[in-house]
Design an enzyme around this catalytic site. Structure first.
Site, PDB file in Angstrom:
ATOM      1  N   PHE A  41      -5.614   5.592   0.389  1.00 44.61           N
ATOM      2  CA  PHE A  41      -4.573   4.535   0.103  1.00 44.61           C
ATOM      3  C   PHE A  41      -4.863   3.739  -1.066  1.00 44.61           C
ATOM      4  O   PHE A  41      -5.661   3.749  -1.826  1.00 44.61           O
ATOM      5  CB  PHE A  41      -4.980   3.666   1.197  1.00 44.61           C
ATOM      6  CG  PHE A  41      -4.996   4.082   2.558  1.00 44.61           C
ATOM      7  CD1 PHE A  41      -3.725   3.941   3.141  1.00 44.61           C
ATOM      8  CD2 PHE A  41      -6.020   4.644   3.257  1.00 44.61           C
ATOM      9  CE1 PHE A  41      -3.594   4.264   4.383  1.00 44.61           C
ATOM     10  CE2 PHE A  41      -5.790   4.967   4.272  1.00 44.61           C
ATOM     11  CZ  PHE A  41      -4.672   4.828   5.245  1.00 44.61           C
TER      12      PHE A  41
ATOM     13  N   PHE B  83       2.544   9.385   3.735  1.00 44.39           N
ATOM     14  CA  PHE B  83       3.105   9.180   5.183  1.00 44.39           C
ATOM     15  C   PHE B  83       3.327   7.970   5.339  1.00 44.39           C
ATOM     16  O   PHE B  83       3.897   7.797   6.299  1.00 44.39           O
ATOM     17  CB  PHE B  83       1.755   9.867   5.956  1.00 44.39           C
ATOM     18  CG  PHE B  83       0.519   8.800   5.953  1.00 44.39           C
ATOM     19  CD1 PHE B  83       0.271   7.709   6.498  1.00 44.39           C
ATOM     20  CD2 PHE B  83      -0.487   9.324   5.148  1.00 44.39           C
ATOM     21  CE1 PHE B  83      -0.812   7.042   6.397  1.00 44.39           C
ATOM     22  CE2 PHE B  83      -1.828   8.653   4.906  1.00 44.39           C
ATOM     23  CZ  PHE B  83      -1.872   7.468   5.658  1.00 44.39           C
ATOM     24  N   ASP B  84       3.015   6.922   4.593  1.00 45.44           N
ATOM     25  CA  ASP B  84       3.491   5.629   4.924  1.00 45.44           C
ATOM     26  C   ASP B  84       3.394   4.691   3.597  1.00 45.44           C
ATOM     27  O   ASP B  84       2.447   5.048   3.094  1.00 45.44           O
ATOM     28  CB  ASP B  84       2.423   4.876   6.183  1.00 45.44           C
ATOM     29  CG  ASP B  84       3.010   3.749   6.735  1.00 45.44           C
ATOM     30  OD1 ASP B  84       4.235   3.322   6.442  1.00 45.44           O
ATOM     31  OD2 ASP B  84       2.386   2.880   7.406  1.00 45.44           O
TER      32      ASP B  84
ATOM     33  N   TYR C 298       0.849  -1.278  -0.048  1.00 47.09           N
ATOM     34  CA  TYR C 298      -0.098   0.188   0.136  1.00 47.09           C
ATOM     35  C   TYR C 298       0.834   1.305  -0.156  1.00 47.09           C
ATOM     36  O   TYR C 298       1.935   1.321   0.436  1.00 47.09           O
ATOM     37  CB  TYR C 298      -0.902  -0.049   1.165  1.00 47.09           C
ATOM     38  CG  TYR C 298      -0.207   0.360   2.582  1.00 47.09           C
ATOM     39  CD1 TYR C 298      -0.001   1.411   2.961  1.00 47.09           C
ATOM     40  CD2 TYR C 298       0.319  -0.661   3.301  1.00 47.09           C
ATOM     41  CE1 TYR C 298       0.695   1.568   4.155  1.00 47.09           C
ATOM     42  CE2 TYR C 298       0.954  -0.623   4.445  1.00 47.09           C
ATOM     43  CZ  TYR C 298       1.387   0.413   4.962  1.00 47.09           C
ATOM     44  OH  TYR C 298       2.106   0.568   6.104  1.00 47.09           O
TER      45      TYR C 298
ATOM     46  N   ILE D  71      -7.857   0.314  10.732  1.00 47.43           N
ATOM     47  CA  ILE D  71      -8.826   1.456  10.769  1.00 47.43           C
ATOM     48  C   ILE D  71     -10.004   0.802  10.077  1.00 47.43           C
ATOM     49  O   ILE D  71      -9.719  -0.176   9.138  1.00 47.43           O
ATOM     50  CB  ILE D  71      -8.156   2.974  10.254  1.00 47.43           C
ATOM     51  CG1 ILE D  71      -7.855   2.425   8.801  1.00 47.43           C
ATOM     52  CG2 ILE D  71      -7.175   3.413  11.138  1.00 47.43           C
ATOM     53  CD1 ILE D  71      -7.524   3.841   8.011  1.00 47.43           C
TER      54      ILE D  71
ATOM     55  N   TYR E 194      -8.360   7.850  11.356  1.00 48.22           N
ATOM     56  CA  TYR E 194      -7.854   8.408  12.711  1.00 48.22           C
ATOM     57  C   TYR E 194      -8.871   9.326  13.616  1.00 48.22           C
ATOM     58  O   TYR E 194      -8.382   9.644  14.594  1.00 48.22           O
ATOM     59  CB  TYR E 194      -6.452   8.630  12.647  1.00 48.22           C
ATOM     60  CG  TYR E 194      -5.693   7.517  12.264  1.00 48.22           C
ATOM     61  CD1 TYR E 194      -5.109   6.451  13.094  1.00 48.22           C
ATOM     62  CD2 TYR E 194      -5.172   7.541  10.847  1.00 48.22           C
ATOM     63  CE1 TYR E 194      -4.454   5.546  12.675  1.00 48.22           C
ATOM     64  CE2 TYR E 194      -4.375   6.376  10.474  1.00 48.22           C
ATOM     65  CZ  TYR E 194      -4.139   5.221  11.266  1.00 48.22           C
ATOM     66  OH  TYR E 194      -3.354   4.326  10.961  1.00 48.22           O
TER      67      TYR E 194
END
Length: 243
Positions: A235, A174-175, A164, A192, A218
């Site tokens: 995502f 961010f990731d 991902y 999540i 979040y």
């Protein structure tokens, strides 16, 4: 003047620490800087101190968004006086000015939340218009299949292996398991809500885009320092295997 001079206490509200703890937290880096400053050029030392300031500002999170430019000097003085031990009565100061701080910060944060919600709504509306095959579920999740999968479709009780990219709506990653070069495995009911719902709609081998509004990501807390409160996330997900 008083609002920003004591806005450092907002950090305490977020972390539930006293200002004295905050001061001790940041005092050590200052001491280390003094210790090693003799081995550094002035330019290098200034760059190091600047970097420390950047780090502290990043850790302050949403405080950056409620601070106005003309209030910065007073904020910096409040911070530096605390770090240098010049503020000897922080609890008394907070007792006196805390109610006003709570009020003004709350008002400014509410404005930011409302504006951000409007922007996120416009983004999703535009995305849906530009991508007619995207589906918006009752929960608010946007699911957009990119490539078909032919394998097993998971349930919320399954463990999955995925690749991902996680992005903010401005495109900032961010990731990313892709960037790390290694897929990640996790129980689908342990992430999540947007992932639990979205990945459950996919089949092995499929790639999809999931847009998760704050209630499926979040929420009000965010995931500091990268993901702020009430943040919509995008995502790009590849479902590799259902285990």
């Amino acid at each position: 003047m008083y609002f920003i001079h004591f806005l450092i206490f907002f950090i305490m509200l977020l972390s539930r620490r006293s200002v004295s703890v905050v001061a001790r937290t940041f005092a050590a880096p200052f001491a280390l800087t003094r210790l090693f400053s003799t081995a550094m050029s002035d330019d290098d030392k200034n760059e190091a101190i600047f970097t420390l300031g950047v780090n502290v500002a990043n850790k302050a999170g949403e405080i950056r968004n409620v601070l106005e430019k003309n209030e910065l000097d007073a904020f910096v003085k409040g911070f530096s006086d605390t770090v240098l031990g010049k503020v000897t009565n922080p609890n008394e100061l907070f007792a006196k000015h805390g109610p006003y701080l709570n009020k003004i910060i709350g008002e400014r944060m509410q404005v930011l939340v409302e504006e951000k919600a409007k922007q996120d709504k416009k983004f999703i509306e535009f995305y849906m218009k530009e991508n007619p095959t995207a589906v918006k579920t009752d929960s608010g999740l946007v699911y957009h299949k990119q490539t078909n999968g032919t394998g097993k479709q998971p349930t919320a009780d399954d463990t999955v292996l995925v690749h991902y990219h996680g992005m903010l709506l401005d495109g900032k990653v961010f990731d990313s398991s892709v960037d790390r070069g290694e897929p990640i495995e996790f129980p689908l009911n342990g992430v999540i809500a947007g992932w639990t719902e979205g990945v459950s709609m996919m089949k092995e081998g499929e790639k999809a885009i999931l847009i998760c509004p704050p209630n499926l990501a979040y929420g009000e807390r965010g995931a500091p320092p990268t993901i702020g409160p009430n943040t919509t996330l995008l995502f790009e997900v590849e479902l590799i295997k259902v285990k």
